[in-house]
Design a protein around this motif. Structure first.
Motif, short mmCIF file in Angstrom:
data_model
loop_
_atom_site.label_atom_id
_atom_site.label_comp_id
_atom_site.label_asym_id
_atom_site.label_seq_id
_atom_site.Cartn_x
_atom_site.Cartn_y
_atom_site.Cartn_z
N LEU A 66 -19.76 7.09 -11.46
CA LEU A 66 -19.40 8.24 -10.83
C LEU A 66 -19.77 9.40 -11.61
N ILE A 67 -20.37 10.44 -11.05
CA ILE A 67 -20.87 11.43 -11.68
C ILE A 67 -20.01 12.74 -11.43
N ALA A 68 -19.76 13.89 -12.04
CA ALA A 68 -18.91 14.90 -11.65
C ALA A 68 -19.63 15.96 -10.81
N ASP A 69 -20.75 15.94 -10.92
CA ASP A 69 -21.61 17.09 -10.29
C ASP A 69 -23.01 16.61 -9.64
N PRO A 70 -23.11 16.90 -8.47
CA PRO A 70 -24.46 16.31 -7.89
C PRO A 70 -25.83 16.94 -8.61
N ARG A 71 -25.36 18.21 -9.16
CA ARG A 71 -26.58 18.81 -9.73
C ARG A 71 -27.21 18.15 -11.17
N GLU A 72 -26.12 17.22 -11.66
CA GLU A 72 -26.24 16.73 -12.92
C GLU A 72 -26.96 15.23 -12.48
N VAL A 73 -27.49 14.69 -11.56
CA VAL A 73 -27.91 13.48 -11.35
C VAL A 73 -29.21 13.15 -12.15
N GLY A 74 -29.84 14.19 -12.55
CA GLY A 74 -31.15 14.26 -13.41
C GLY A 74 -30.67 13.62 -15.00
N ARG A 75 -29.35 13.55 -15.07
CA ARG A 75 -29.00 13.27 -16.38
C ARG A 75 -28.92 11.62 -16.68
N PHE A 76 -28.63 11.24 -15.45
CA PHE A 76 -28.29 9.76 -15.32
C PHE A 76 -29.51 8.85 -14.70
N ALA A 77 -30.26 9.56 -13.79
CA ALA A 77 -31.43 8.94 -13.12
C ALA A 77 -32.70 9.56 -13.48
N VAL A 78 -33.86 8.92 -13.47
CA VAL A 78 -35.28 9.32 -13.69
C VAL A 78 -35.91 9.66 -12.59
N ASP A 79 -36.29 10.98 -12.44
CA ASP A 79 -37.08 11.47 -11.40
C ASP A 79 -36.69 11.15 -10.13
N PRO A 80 -35.41 11.34 -9.64
CA PRO A 80 -34.98 11.12 -8.22
C PRO A 80 -35.91 11.49 -7.19
N PRO A 81 -36.31 10.56 -6.28
CA PRO A 81 -37.43 10.85 -5.38
C PRO A 81 -36.97 12.06 -4.27
N VAL A 189 -39.15 5.60 0.98
CA VAL A 189 -38.35 4.48 1.70
C VAL A 189 -36.90 4.59 0.91
N VAL A 190 -35.94 4.42 1.94
CA VAL A 190 -34.55 4.18 1.66
C VAL A 190 -34.22 2.77 2.31
N ILE A 210 -39.77 12.30 5.73
CA ILE A 210 -40.12 11.96 4.38
C ILE A 210 -40.02 10.53 4.12
N ALA A 211 -39.07 9.85 4.70
CA ALA A 211 -38.86 8.38 4.23
C ALA A 211 -38.50 7.32 5.39
N SER A 212 -38.89 6.38 5.47
CA SER A 212 -38.58 5.36 6.23
C SER A 212 -37.32 4.72 5.82
N VAL A 213 -36.37 4.20 6.71
CA VAL A 213 -35.20 3.51 6.21
C VAL A 213 -35.23 2.04 6.71
N LEU A 214 -34.81 1.01 5.81
CA LEU A 214 -34.69 -0.21 5.97
C LEU A 214 -33.49 -0.87 5.72
N LYS A 215 -33.07 -1.63 6.53
CA LYS A 215 -31.57 -2.40 6.56
C LYS A 215 -31.70 -3.73 6.61
N GLY A 216 -30.63 -4.54 5.97
CA GLY A 216 -30.54 -5.93 6.08
C GLY A 216 -31.61 -6.69 5.57
N ARG A 217 -32.18 -7.66 6.50
CA ARG A 217 -33.43 -8.53 5.97
C ARG A 217 -34.73 -7.59 5.95
N ASP A 218 -34.66 -6.54 6.47
CA ASP A 218 -35.92 -5.79 6.31
C ASP A 218 -35.97 -5.12 4.85
N ALA A 219 -34.61 -4.91 4.41
CA ALA A 219 -34.66 -3.98 3.25
C ALA A 219 -34.95 -4.97 1.95
#
Length: 219
Positions: A66-81, A189-190, A210-219
């Motif tokens: 869990l993170i405290a602030d959505p704006r800080e996602v870049g501290r924990f993830a590399v280049d979020p798409p 893709v998501v 901007i992205a296709s969405v896959l779920k279940g077996r397709d994912a």
């Protein structure tokens, strides 16, 4: 195990004590939006190993944070798409866990060597405040022995894990219910790994164009 009951007016003191233990390498149980979670410093390899030991969790199963602030996602993830940025804008704080490329500083055990980490900014202000006080992020795998169901009462956490954790933040009975939706965001893709409180159509609407969405077996 130290047990701290959260009462009106005591939240700040309880959070400060819990964060002190996390920063020192300890393991705590704390309330999230639905069930109790196990909290530790996600950058501390020994603390992460303790989480796996407490839960009897297989090493191939990663642990989310869990993170405290959505704006800080870049501290924990590399280049979020861009798809991740759209989903964050639409649903954080909220019940969406995004699986993103992890920064190298995380112990490999945390993400099971996959290089990808599940991240959520929770609805519950107490959980966000705890993550902030602990340094910006905290682990949040469910506070139960692996193979058993998630726990919504402090009493059951104490009964199941009390001898193996350092502190229990006792908020009584939690809301329970449906868990977060888990989705992996990559360029274009998501992939929905678990549909929870946020539905597939809501995800599709957020990333339309901007992205296709896959779920279940397709994912």
């Amino acid at each position: 195990m130290e047990r701290v009951r959260i009462e009106p007016g005591t939240e700040a003191r309880a959070i400060a004590r819990a964060a002190e233990i996390v920063r020192a390498g300890g393991v705590i149980a704390f309330p999230t939006d639905t069930y109790y979670g196990l909290g530790a410093d996600p950058m501390n390899a020994e603390a992460v190993a303790r989480i796996f030991a407490v839960k009897r969790r297989a090493p191939e199963k990663p642990v989310l944070i869990l993170i405290a602030d959505p704006r800080e996602v870049g501290r924990f993830a590399v280049d979020p798409p861009e798809s991740a940025r759209r989903l964050i804008e639409a649903f954080w704080p909220g019940p969406l866990t995004l699986v993103l490329k992890a920064v190298p500083a995380f112990p490999s055990l945390l993400h099971a060597g996959t290089g990808r980490i599940g991240i959520r900014c929770p609805d519950l202000p107490l959980a966000r405040d705890l993550a902030r006080a602990a340094g910006g992020a905290i682990t949040a795998t469910s506070a139960n022995v692996s193979g058993r169901g998630p726990i919504d009462t402090a009493e059951e956490v104490a009964a199941q894990l009390g001898d193996e954790i350092d502190l229990l933040l006792d908020a009584g009975r939690l809301a329970g219910g449906k868990e977060s939706t888990v989705a992996s965001a990559e360029p274009g893709v998501v992939r929905i790994a678990r549909e929870g409180r946020i539905g597939e159509e809501e995800i599709r609407a957020a990333v339309a164009g901007i992205a296709s969405v896959l779920k279940g077996r397709d994912a």
